[in-house]
Design a protein around this motif. Structure first.
Motif, short mmCIF file in Angstrom:
data_model
loop_
_atom_site.label_atom_id
_atom_site.label_comp_id
_atom_site.label_asym_id
_atom_site.label_seq_id
_atom_site.Cartn_x
_atom_site.Cartn_y
_atom_site.Cartn_z
N VAL A 331 -55.52 -0.19 -21.58
CA VAL A 331 -55.63 -1.69 -21.28
C VAL A 331 -54.26 -2.47 -21.32
CG1 VAL A 331 -56.88 -3.81 -21.51
CG2 VAL A 331 -58.02 -1.77 -21.50
N ILE A 332 -53.77 -2.45 -22.63
CA ILE A 332 -52.69 -3.05 -22.97
C ILE A 332 -51.37 -2.86 -22.20
CG2 ILE A 332 -51.45 -1.70 -24.75
CD1 ILE A 332 -51.63 -3.95 -26.69
N CYS A 333 -51.26 -1.69 -21.41
CA CYS A 333 -50.02 -1.34 -20.56
C CYS A 333 -49.97 -2.49 -19.54
CB CYS A 333 -50.46 -0.19 -19.84
SG CYS A 333 -50.38 1.40 -21.05
N ILE A 334 -50.72 -2.98 -19.07
CA ILE A 334 -50.71 -4.12 -17.93
C ILE A 334 -49.99 -5.46 -18.83
CG2 ILE A 334 -51.96 -5.71 -16.53
CD1 ILE A 334 -53.47 -3.55 -15.31
N GLN A 335 -50.74 -5.70 -19.93
CA GLN A 335 -50.11 -6.99 -20.75
C GLN A 335 -48.92 -6.78 -20.91
OE1 GLN A 335 -52.12 -7.63 -24.46
NE2 GLN A 335 -50.25 -7.98 -25.39
N HIS A 336 -48.39 -5.54 -21.39
CA HIS A 336 -46.88 -5.35 -21.78
C HIS A 336 -46.12 -5.40 -20.44
CE1 HIS A 336 -47.77 -2.73 -25.52
NE2 HIS A 336 -47.88 -4.15 -25.80
N PHE A 337 -46.38 -4.91 -19.28
CA PHE A 337 -45.73 -5.01 -18.23
C PHE A 337 -45.33 -6.36 -17.65
CE2 PHE A 337 -45.71 -5.10 -13.39
CZ PHE A 337 -44.74 -4.00 -13.06
N LEU A 338 -46.57 -7.27 -17.80
CA LEU A 338 -46.54 -8.48 -17.13
C LEU A 338 -45.51 -9.32 -17.81
CD1 LEU A 338 -49.94 -9.10 -15.88
CD2 LEU A 338 -48.04 -8.76 -14.39
N TRP A 339 -45.76 -9.32 -19.36
CA TRP A 339 -45.16 -10.03 -20.43
C TRP A 339 -43.48 -9.74 -20.41
CZ3 TRP A 339 -42.46 -9.53 -24.95
CH2 TRP A 339 -42.29 -10.53 -25.93
N SER A 340 -43.45 -8.41 -20.20
CA SER A 340 -41.79 -8.01 -20.19
C SER A 340 -40.87 -8.51 -19.22
CB SER A 340 -41.94 -6.57 -20.13
OG SER A 340 -42.56 -5.86 -21.22
#
Length: 558
Positions: A331-340
């Motif tokens: 789940v956290i992969c999408i958070q990292h992708f957008l935030w980066s």
């Protein structure tokens, strides 16, 4: 003389033997155990349990095969037919410690096969670590973690301890003391004695503790990083990403300690990941790009190769597309992708945001809605809204139902921290201005704001951001019947320096003044904030409102 000892004398001598265990003679210790055994029928259950506990403390320090274990068995037998009381529980833990020590001195010890329930192991460790008596060398025997193959080596006692520190319910100050001891013990032994993977796991565990407000030794973490770096030629991608992750966490808690940030190590780690990019799994790609973006954001990584970063982001997207989200960590992969993306763009670097990718990512986010926690939802929506404000998502037509359902999912989470609430209020404000979500219950943002200002960890910055978002929704006519006097009073309770120092705060001051001019009944003239007149000297250069003829981006960041 020995027979004349009272229970009080026995306990005093046991305590003294623990303090001076190196000088304590085994003969005297066994005599004390024997004397306690003789008195077992004339003392209370709690006294007997306390005696067993002191014997276990002493045995752990002395670690001698000559202890009178038969007399210890006789003492514990007194609890056999008794109900499960606090005294019996204490006696059982003590006896199990002593049994493990006894097993250690058998001709063919098999500590890992000793049958202790998992909860008992946790209880033993929780109790053992509150005392000074337990040596690092014996902790592993008390808590072997037999199901985790990585931890079936006593050297990994450090990893066991570090993971326990993050999850134990013991008081923070006790756990912090233990963390300091762990760091001291690590520094006292050559890191070269550990394998590369062991040092990497230790470093990663320390970095994770930073998220939970611990402060591991900077010197210890720096030495771990340097040692792992010296073996980069033998490292795997997980080892290298751990170095970047640790630097990213350190950059948050020690931004001014520039001496610990070795740009050469960071560059070589990033180059390693880029060169091995086709071999990286989604977790390594996601954490690696997130860590680099965090270091760029905090100005610790000055010369990012934006083309290589773009390629890694594209690879991350491809792997996100293939995710089935069977594992929560996905789940956290999408958070990292957008935030980066957001942080690299905020740093002024020219990176291309593929709108079609973002649209697919949002659909994926909706798929995993039920598995996402409040932090993941809030940061994802915050990131999407920042990209909207940056004019990077001009052509995307958001499904109102998708955004609405994500917001509902967030509202349903019971535990929300101030940062998460301000992120969601900001997202609602941006989506409202853009008219990209359907009308919502006007009480929802106001309830969230009330939760925010009542939160025990709320800061002035949180309140200012929350007020800014509420004002945007009032201006966009998404919420009405707002008690403006209450909002203004909330603002005035903040320290005047906080109300002056940020662009958002100055804009809020101006907004309240404008409302007063439009409605004389709003606030009496003689109660105007002196800040209002001063704020007119500051043009609105941040945050979008209907008052500004050419709206620009808000100064709203995380």
């Amino acid at each position: 003389m020995a027979g004349a000892r009272t229970f009080s004398n026995i306990m005093t001598e046991l305590n003294d033997a623990i303090t001076h265990y190196k000088e304590a003679e085994l003969k005297i210790i066994n005599q004390l155990i024997h004397d306690l055994s003789i008195q077992r029928h004339s003392v209370t259950q709690i006294q007997l349990a306390n005696g067993l506990e002191l014997i276990s403390f002493l045995a752990a320090k002395k670690e001698s095969p000559g202890l009178d274990f038969d007399a210890i068995d006789t003492l514990y037998a007194e609890f056999a037919d008794h109900p499960e009381t606090e005294s019996k529980q204490k006696a059982t833990w003590s006896y199990k410690r002593l049994q493990i020590i006894r097993e250690k001195f058998k001709p063919a010890p098999d500590i890992l096969s000793y049958e202790v329930k998992e909860q008992d192991r946790k209880n033993i460790l929780d109790n053992a670590l509150t005392g000074e008596w337990l040596s690092f060398a014996t902790i592993y025997q008390f808590y072997p973690f037999t199901q985790d193959k990585r931890l079936q080596n006593p050297k990994n006692v450090f990893i066991i301890l570090l993971n326990w520190l993050g999850h134990s319910t013991k008081p923070f100050i006790q756990r912090e003391t233990i963390l300091n001891k762990v760091c001291d013990e690590l520094m006292a032994n050559p890191l070269a004695n550990n394998t590369l993977n062991e040092n990497s796991l230790i470093l990663g565990s320390m970095a994770k503790l930073i998220v939970k407000h611990f402060r591991p030794s900077l010197s210890c973490m720096t030495q771990l990083i340097q040692h792992i770096y010296s073996e980069f030629k033998n490292a795997n991608p997980a080892n290298v990403r751990t170095v970047l992750y640790a630097y990213a966490r350190l950059s948050v808690v020690s931004p001014s300690a520039n001496e610990i940030f070795n740009v050469r190590i960071m560059e070589d780690a990033f180059t390693y990941l880029y060169e091995k990019r086709d071999q990286l799994d989604i977790e390594t790609l996601s954490i690696g790009t997130w860590a680099i973006a965090k270091l760029v954001d905090l100005k610790k990584y000055p010369n990012l190769n934006i083309q290589h970063f773009q390629e890694l982001q594209n690879l991350t997207f491809i792997k996100i597309q293939a995710l089935s989200f069977d594992a929560i960590k996905d789940v956290i992969c999408i958070q990292h992708f957008l935030w980066s993306y957001v942080k690299v763009m905020e740093a002024g670097l020219n990176i291309n945001v593929n709108e079609e990718q973002i649209k697919i990512i949002i659909d994926k986010l909706y798929e995993l809605c039920d598995k996402a926690n409040s932090q993941e939802i809030s940061i994802c929506l915050w990131s999407i809204c920042k990209l909207i404000e940056m004019q990077e998502l001009k052509s995307i037509q958001f499904e109102r139902k998708i955004i609405g359902d994500l917001l509902v999912r967030f509202f349903n989470h019971q535990s929300k921290n101030p940062e998460e609430i301000t992120n969601i209020l900001y997202a609602m404000a941006v989506f409202s201005k853009e008219n990209r979500i359907a009308d919502f219950n006007t009480q929802i943002p106001l309830d969230l704001f009330q939760q925010l200002i009542k939160h025990p960890r709320v800061s002035s910055e949180n309140i200012i951001k929350g007020l800014w978002a509420i004002i945007q929704m009032v201006e966009a006519k998404k919420i009405g019947n707002v008690n403006l006097k209450h909002l203004r009073q909330t603002f005035l309770t903040l320290d005047e320096r906080d109300r002056r120092k940020s662009c958002l705060a100055r804009q809020i001051s101006e907004w309240f003044q404008d409302e007063e001019l439009k409605n004389n009944n709003f606030i009496s003239r003689n109660r105007r904030d002196p800040l209002f007149s001063a704020s007119r000297q500051h043009p609105r250069t941040t945050a979008v409102t209907v008052h500004h003829p050419n709206p620009v981006k808000s100064n709203f960041t995380i």
